[in-house]
Write a protein that holds these residues in place. Sequence first.
Motif, mmCIF file in Angstrom:
data_model
loop_
_atom_site.group_PDB
_atom_site.id
_atom_site.type_symbol
_atom_site.label_atom_id
_atom_site.label_comp_id
_atom_site.label_asym_id
_atom_site.label_seq_id
_atom_site.Cartn_x
_atom_site.Cartn_y
_atom_site.Cartn_z
ATOM 1 N N PHE A 89 -4.651 2.897 6.189
ATOM 2 C CA PHE A 89 -3.877 3.797 7.038
ATOM 3 C C PHE A 89 -2.462 3.263 7.232
ATOM 4 C CE2 PHE A 89 -2.131 5.044 11.099
ATOM 5 C CZ PHE A 89 -2.325 6.417 11.107
ATOM 6 N N LEU A 90 -2.331 1.959 7.511
ATOM 7 C CA LEU A 90 -1.010 1.372 7.751
ATOM 8 C C LEU A 90 -0.161 1.369 6.489
ATOM 9 C CD1 LEU A 90 -1.891 -1.594 10.151
ATOM 10 C CD2 LEU A 90 -0.814 0.592 10.733
ATOM 11 N N VAL A 91 -0.790 1.138 5.315
ATOM 12 C CA VAL A 91 -0.065 1.203 4.049
ATOM 13 C C VAL A 91 0.430 2.633 3.802
ATOM 14 C CG1 VAL A 91 -0.291 1.047 1.533
ATOM 15 C CG2 VAL A 91 -1.194 -0.772 2.989
ATOM 16 N N GLY A 92 -0.445 3.597 4.069
ATOM 17 C CA GLY A 92 -0.047 4.995 3.929
ATOM 18 C C GLY A 92 1.070 5.361 4.882
ATOM 19 N N TRP A 93 0.984 4.829 6.086
ATOM 20 C CA TRP A 93 2.020 5.086 7.087
ATOM 21 C C TRP A 93 3.355 4.493 6.631
ATOM 22 C CZ3 TRP A 93 2.025 8.058 11.433
ATOM 23 C CH2 TRP A 93 3.090 7.888 12.316
ATOM 24 N N ALA A 94 3.313 3.266 6.113
ATOM 25 C CA ALA A 94 4.537 2.621 5.618
ATOM 26 C C ALA A 94 5.098 3.383 4.419
ATOM 27 C CB ALA A 94 4.256 1.169 5.242
ATOM 28 N N SER A 95 4.204 3.869 3.547
ATOM 29 C CA SER A 95 4.650 4.628 2.380
ATOM 30 C C SER A 95 5.314 5.935 2.784
ATOM 31 C CB SER A 95 3.462 4.924 1.454
ATOM 32 O OG SER A 95 2.892 3.723 0.965
ATOM 33 N N LEU A 96 4.850 6.498 3.903
ATOM 34 C CA LEU A 96 5.462 7.730 4.389
ATOM 35 C C LEU A 96 6.960 7.546 4.606
ATOM 36 C CD1 LEU A 96 3.043 9.300 7.046
ATOM 37 C CD2 LEU A 96 3.892 10.355 4.951
ATOM 38 N N GLY A 415 11.797 -1.022 9.326
ATOM 39 C CA GLY A 415 10.465 -0.834 8.761
ATOM 40 C C GLY A 415 9.369 -1.332 9.678
ATOM 41 N N LEU A 416 9.584 -2.483 10.290
ATOM 42 C CA LEU A 416 8.593 -3.036 11.211
ATOM 43 C C LEU A 416 8.425 -2.149 12.445
ATOM 44 C CD1 LEU A 416 9.433 -6.850 10.952
ATOM 45 C CD2 LEU A 416 7.389 -5.688 10.086
ATOM 46 N N VAL A 417 9.508 -1.553 12.899
ATOM 47 C CA VAL A 417 9.416 -0.610 14.025
ATOM 48 C C VAL A 417 8.549 0.585 13.634
ATOM 49 C CG1 VAL A 417 10.721 1.032 15.438
ATOM 50 C CG2 VAL A 417 11.588 -1.291 15.109
ATOM 51 N N TRP A 418 8.768 1.099 12.412
ATOM 52 C CA TRP A 418 7.988 2.237 11.928
ATOM 53 C C TRP A 418 6.503 1.883 11.821
ATOM 54 C CZ3 TRP A 418 8.117 7.300 11.173
ATOM 55 C CH2 TRP A 418 7.229 7.879 10.282
ATOM 56 N N VAL A 419 6.195 0.713 11.281
ATOM 57 C CA VAL A 419 4.798 0.276 11.152
ATOM 58 C C VAL A 419 4.177 0.089 12.528
ATOM 59 C CG1 VAL A 419 3.298 -1.601 10.384
ATOM 60 C CG2 VAL A 419 5.088 -0.755 8.882
ATOM 61 N N SER A 420 4.952 -0.398 13.495
ATOM 62 C CA SER A 420 4.445 -0.573 14.860
ATOM 63 C C SER A 420 4.067 0.770 15.468
ATOM 64 C CB SER A 420 5.505 -1.264 15.730
ATOM 65 O OG SER A 420 5.784 -2.557 15.243
#
Length: 453
Positions: A89-96, A415-420
């Motif tokens: 899920f987090l990888v998909g979220w980062a890919s978004l 990017g880290l903010v987005w993943v958070s």
Amino acid sequence: MSDNSTLKRSLGLWAIVGLGLGYMTPTVVFDTFGIVSEATNGVVPLAYLAALVVMLFTAISYGKMVQVFPSAGSAYTYTRETISPHLGFLVGWASLLDYLLLPMINALIIRLYMESLFPNVPSWIWVVVYVVIITAINLWGMRKTSNLNALLVIFEVVLIGSFLVLAFIQLSNGMGQGTILTTEPLFHSNVHLSAVLTGATVVCFSFIGFDAVTMYSEEAVDQKIMPKAIMLTVLIGGAIFFLCSYFTQALFPDVSNFKVTDDTLPEIGLYVGGTTFKLIFLSGAFAATVASGLASHASVSRLLYVMGRNGALPKKLFGHIHPRFRTPSFNVVLVGAVSLLAIAPSLELISAVINFGALIAFTFVNLSVIAHFVVRQKRYKTPKDIFSYFIMPLIGAGLTGILWSHLHADALIAGLVWVSIGLIYMLFLTKFSRTKLTDIDFNETEADPSVSK
């Protein structure tokens, strides 16, 4: 009676490769030439070679995984199924992040082109008109998207070929290095490895097209063509980037001739072929940007569709397929709405942040190969298996890690903010771990839309 709840299988090998090349936007090598030339001390083609090596290892891993999981979803699907639903899920979220931002950047580039041609027209008009057209074409169906994309890709490839011919003539006449038989674009006394890797980090986002190719796996006429489509996209795109950057670097050993180094494409066209060629070259860049816009808009719509179909996003909206057009209509419109943010005056940070999501995806696709074949299937009993399923993907993951270490600091922070944000959403989705993420329907198996019931 055909099943209208699934994507339509209508794309052949070269249609998929064309979509990948359109996504990569080959003419971007001229836009970023000044930036990369400064970063690498004048060895732009070497930076592209370094990035290509990393991408080839990762492309091999994509080719392995797309055969195991023949569905749209890419790194998100592979990580979720082989390592962990939460990590997936987090990888998909980062890919978004990079998928959502690329259509927006294409809209921004179109806005800048049109502003230079029609300075008295309000810039927001160009963004709205462009986004509406791209959204409508993607809503209509992938066959229409693929056909138009093919025409645009052919146009830009012809123009790149014209540039190479003119560049050869100018070099023969003494411009720049005065010859194409020079090693200066690849090596000279001021070349430093760290500078080359920094340049490779800048250009690696240009290769995202081969990642996007996996998004069309459910629309391929034959699933077996996907590994070949991935490798062809990387190799053809890489060859174009290398040739164009080599000739350009030979013509312009440094950036002293450019008035604007942030986007050198117009001046390259002017110096190589004069005012007329500059205008033609700009038209090619326009076509390339539209092609990239079509492909990137389609790709992120399908990533959202897979996440919605699996329950990672609200299924009723994100997992919806239009009964007539057989496209994920809600997602197509949503991506169009996000692209309207290109009306804002500057998106410099967004272009840097794209690499954050891309490198996360590339890293975990390589790790997914190890998790699936070595850890789960125990395929480590022969030297061939060890080399194919452990050493090769491990090298791929390591190389992407090296590029990761050279990311811009602002890109890492954003990017880290987005993943958070994604982590918080995942906790909400699982009711703060009271519900397992695996309890959500993660079934990837859908009926083939080409099969009648």
